[in-house]
Design an enzyme around this catalytic site. Structure first.
Site, PDB file in Angstrom:
ATOM      1  N   HIS A 106      -5.184  -2.379  15.653  1.00 29.44           N
ATOM      2  CA  HIS A 106      -4.629  -2.960  14.405  1.00 29.44           C
ATOM      3  C   HIS A 106      -5.368  -3.996  14.182  1.00 29.44           C
ATOM      4  CE1 HIS A 106      -1.688  -5.369  12.297  1.00 29.44           C
ATOM      5  NE2 HIS A 106      -1.037  -4.392  11.914  1.00 29.44           N
ATOM      6  N   ASP A 153      -1.599  -4.635  23.522  1.00 27.11           N
ATOM      7  CA  ASP A 153      -0.925  -4.906  22.313  1.00 27.11           C
ATOM      8  C   ASP A 153       0.327  -3.887  22.364  1.00 27.11           C
ATOM      9  OD1 ASP A 153       0.342  -4.405  19.886  1.00 27.11           O
ATOM     10  OD2 ASP A 153      -1.530  -4.553  18.883  1.00 27.11           O
ATOM     11  N   GLN A 194       3.838  -1.014  19.128  1.00 30.97           N
ATOM     12  CA  GLN A 194       4.146   0.279  18.682  1.00 30.97           C
ATOM     13  C   GLN A 194       4.624   1.069  20.044  1.00 30.97           C
ATOM     14  OE1 GLN A 194       4.426   1.379  15.685  1.00 30.97           O
ATOM     15  NE2 GLN A 194       3.233  -0.041  14.640  1.00 30.97           N
ATOM     16  N   LYS A 204       9.716  -4.659  15.324  1.00 27.71           N
ATOM     17  CA  LYS A 204       9.634  -3.239  15.590  1.00 27.71           C
ATOM     18  C   LYS A 204      10.599  -2.565  16.611  1.00 27.71           C
ATOM     19  CE  LYS A 204       4.944  -3.761  14.233  1.00 27.71           C
ATOM     20  NZ  LYS A 204       4.503  -3.200  12.778  1.00 27.71           N
ATOM     21  N   CYS A 261      -3.264  -1.594   8.213  1.00 31.95           N
ATOM     22  CA  CYS A 261      -4.115  -2.617   9.053  1.00 31.95           C
ATOM     23  C   CYS A 261      -5.097  -2.225  10.336  1.00 31.95           C
ATOM     24  CB  CYS A 261      -3.052  -3.538   9.585  1.00 31.95           C
ATOM     25  SG  CYS A 261      -2.265  -4.454   8.313  1.00 31.95           S
TER      26      CYS A 261
HETATM   27  N1  PMP Z   1      -0.479  -4.341  16.598  1.00 25.63           N
HETATM   28  C1  PMP Z   1       0.068  -2.957  16.439  1.00 25.63           C
HETATM   29  C2  PMP Z   1      -0.391  -1.920  16.987  1.00 25.63           C
HETATM   30  C3  PMP Z   1       1.013  -3.233  14.937  1.00 25.63           C
HETATM   31  O1  PMP Z   1       1.317  -1.875  14.585  1.00 25.63           O
HETATM   32  C4  PMP Z   1       1.410  -4.265  14.517  1.00 25.63           C
HETATM   33  C5  PMP Z   1       2.235  -4.235  13.297  1.00 25.63           C
HETATM   34  N2  PMP Z   1       1.841  -3.257  12.228  1.00 25.63           N
HETATM   35  C6  PMP Z   1       0.854  -5.529  14.940  1.00 25.63           C
HETATM   36  C7  PMP Z   1       0.040  -5.545  15.931  1.00 25.63           C
HETATM   37  C8  PMP Z   1       1.310  -6.768  14.327  1.00 25.63           C
HETATM   38  O2  PMP Z   1       2.524  -6.969  14.390  1.00 25.63           O
HETATM   39  P1  PMP Z   1       3.176  -8.308  13.834  1.00 25.63           P
HETATM   40  O3  PMP Z   1       2.926  -8.065  12.325  1.00 25.63           O
HETATM   41  O4  PMP Z   1       4.751  -7.999  13.819  1.00 25.63           O
HETATM   42  O5  PMP Z   1       2.741  -9.537  14.334  1.00 25.63           O
END
Ligand code: PMP
Length: 406
Positions: free
Chosen positions: A123, A200, A203, A226, A364
Site C-alpha cells: 500500500h 504492515d 489487512q 479495519k 493505493c
Molecule cells: N496498509 C494497508 C495494507 C492498507 O490496506 C491500508 C488501508 N487501505 C493502509 C496501510 C493504510 O491504513 P490507514 O489509511 O488506516 O492508515
C-alpha cells in the site's frame, strides 16, 4: 463461546440492516473500512456520557476514569498482539501514521546507499514514507517482485536482501490481492542479517490475530477502523529497545519529562511518541472492538470467511470474461477482479445501483497496478458478517452487468 450464527452477528452491526438505492445493502468494501458492532458504539457512547476528561492529569475523578479506560484499551491491544509490555504499544492515528513514525524514527540510522526493502504489493502507506526518508538520507527503496499469481517472489526477496539492507518493511496481507505473506520466514531471514523489520498489519488483523513475539518483528502497525473499531486511531507495536533508541516523532505536551529553554527531556515509553491529547474515546472503541472479536468463535469465523471466498471463486466462471487478480494459495477473503469490456469504476457504479458496495480503482497500490498493467481493479472484500447469499447477489448482479454492458 457461542457458536457462529451469521444472523445474530449481523444484528450486532446495525448499519447493515438498511436499504441503499432501494435494495438491501450488501457491504463488500470491508478492506477499505469495516463496520462497527454495537459493542463499539455503546462503549464510546458510555465513555462520553460517563467518564470523559483529559487523560494522565490525575487531578480529579473523571480524569482517573478516562485514564483507566484509555490505558485499559492499551492493555487490550497489548494482549491482542501478544506484546511483552504496554510500553511497546504506541497509539497512532492508524497504520499510515505508525509507518511514518517508524520511518522518521529510523532516519538518523540510515546512510547513503542503505536499502529499505519493501515489496511491489505494498500500500502507498508502506512506500511513500520510506521514499520521503530515502530522499532525506540517501537511502534507496527497493521493491521485492511479485509473481503473476500475486505471491511474493521469494527468489527476488533472497536476491535483494543483502549487505546494504537496513530495513524490511512488508505487508502481512495485501489489500488488493488478499495474499497472506510468509512474514515469519521473511523476518527470520532479515534478522539473520541484522535488518530491522516492520510489518504492515492493516489487512491482517481483521482476519486473524498476529503474535508479535512469535513473528519476532521489530514493528507491527494496524488501523482500528479495519478491525471493526472507530476511525482516527491505530496502534504501533515496537520493541522497547528500538523505540528507546528512536527520537520522538512529534513534540508537544504529554511526550516530555521536563521542558526548559536550556533543554527538554523525553517522557518514558510509550508516552514519548504520544504528543498532544490522544484520541481517547477512539482508543476505548478499539478496545471494545477487540473484546468483541475475542468473544467470537474464531475458528468458526475463519471457516465462514473461507466459505465466502470459496463460493466467490466457484462463481467466477458464471461471469463471461471475469478474471481474478491474486490467486495465492494462502488468502484472506478479498477478491480483486476485472471483467473484459468493462471499466472497474463502471462495475462499481452499476453494483451500487443494486445496493452492493465494493471498491474500485488503484487501491493505493499503484506499483502493483503497473505490474498487472491495469489502471485499477474492482475489489470485493468480505467480513465475517457477510453471507453466502450476499456472495450470490454479487454474482447475479455481475452476470447482469456483463450481459448488458460488456
Ligand atoms: N496498509 C494497508 C495494507 C492498507 O490496506 C491500508 C488501508 N487501505 C493502509 C496501510 C493504510 O491504513 P490507514 O489509511 O488506516 O492508515
Amino acid at each position: 463461546k457461542p457458536a457462529f450464527d451469521a444472523a445474530a452477528i449481523r444484528r450486532d452491526f446495525p448499519i447493515l440492516a438498511q436499504q441503499v438505492n432501494g435494495k438491501p445493502l450488501v457491504y463488500l468494501d470491508n478492506g477499505a473500512s469495516a463496520q462497527k458492532p454495537l459493542a463499539v458504539l455503546d462503549a464510546m457512547d458510555r465513555y462520553y456520557r460517563e467518564m470523559h476528561s483529559n487523560v494522565h492529569r490525575g487531578a480529579h475523578t473523571l480524569g482517573d476514569r478516562a485514564t483507566a479506560a484509555f490505558e485499559g484499551a492499551r492493555e487490550i491491544v497489548r494482549d491482542f498482539l501478544n506484546a511483552a509490555s504496554t510500553r511497546e504499544i504506541i497509539w497512532t492515528r492508524g497504520t499510515t501514521e505508525a509507518i511514518n513514525l517508524v520511518a522518521n524514527g529510523l532516519a538518523p540510522q540510515l546512510r547513503e546507499g542503505d536499502e529499505i526493502l519493501v515489496s511491489q504489493m505494498e500500500h502507498h502507506a508502506n512506500i511513500v514514507p520510506w521514499q520521503m526518508i530515502a530522499a532525506r538520507t540517501g537511502a534507496r527503496v527497493v521493491p521485492v517482485q511479485v509473481t503473476p499469481g500475486g505471491e511474493l517472489d521469494l527468489e527476488s526477496f533472497d536476491s535483494l536482501l543483502g549487505d546494504r539492507t537496513r530495513v524490511l518493511a512488508i505487508t502481512h496481507v495485501s489489500n488488493v490481492l488478499g495474499t497472506v505473506n510468509p512474514v515469519a520466514e521473511l523476518i527470520a531471514r532479515a534478522k539473520a542479517r541484522g535488518v530491522i523489520t516492520l510489518v504492515d498489519g492493516a489487512q491482517a488483523v481483521p482476519h486473524f490475530q498476529p503474535d508479535v513475539q512469535a513473528l519476532d518483528c521489530d514493528f507491527y502497525a494496524f488501523s482500528s477502523h479495519k478491525v471493526f473499531g472507530p476511525t482516527g486511531i491505530g496502534a504501533l507495536y515496537g520493541k522497547a529497545a528500538l523505540l528507546e533508541a528512536m527520537p520522538p516523532y512529534q513534540g508537544g505536551g504529554e511526550m516530555i519529562e521536563r521542558v526548559s529553554f536550556s533543554g527538554t527531556t523525553w517522557n518514558v515509553l510509550p508516552y514519548k511518541f504520544e504528543a498532544g491529547t490522544p484520541a481517547i474515546a477512539e482508543a476505548v472503541g478499539l478496545g471494545a472492538a477487540i473484546k468483541y472479536l475475542g468473544q467470537l468463535d474464531r475458528p468458526a469465523v475463519e471457516a465462514a470467511e473461507n466459505a465466502l471466498l470459496d463460493r466467490a471463486n466457484q462463481l467466477v466462471e458464471s461471469v463471461p470474461g471475469m478474471e481474478i487478480i491474486g490467486t495465492a494459495s494462502h488468502k484472506v477473503p478479498v477478491m480483486s477482479f476485472k471483467i473484459a469490456g468493462l471499466h472497474p469504476s463502471d462495475i462499481g457504479t452499476l453494483l451500487d445501483q443494486q445496493g452492493i458496495a465494493i471498491r474500485t480503482g488503484h487501491h493505493c497500490a499503484m506499483p502493483l497496478m503497473d505490474f498487472y498493467g491495469v489502471p485499477g481493479t474492482a475489489r470485493a472484500s468480505f467480513a465475517f458478517y457477510n453471507t453466502l447469499d450476499e456472495v450470490d447477489q454479487l454474482f447475479t448482479a455481475l452476470q447482469k452487468i456483463q450481459r448488458l454492458f460488456a
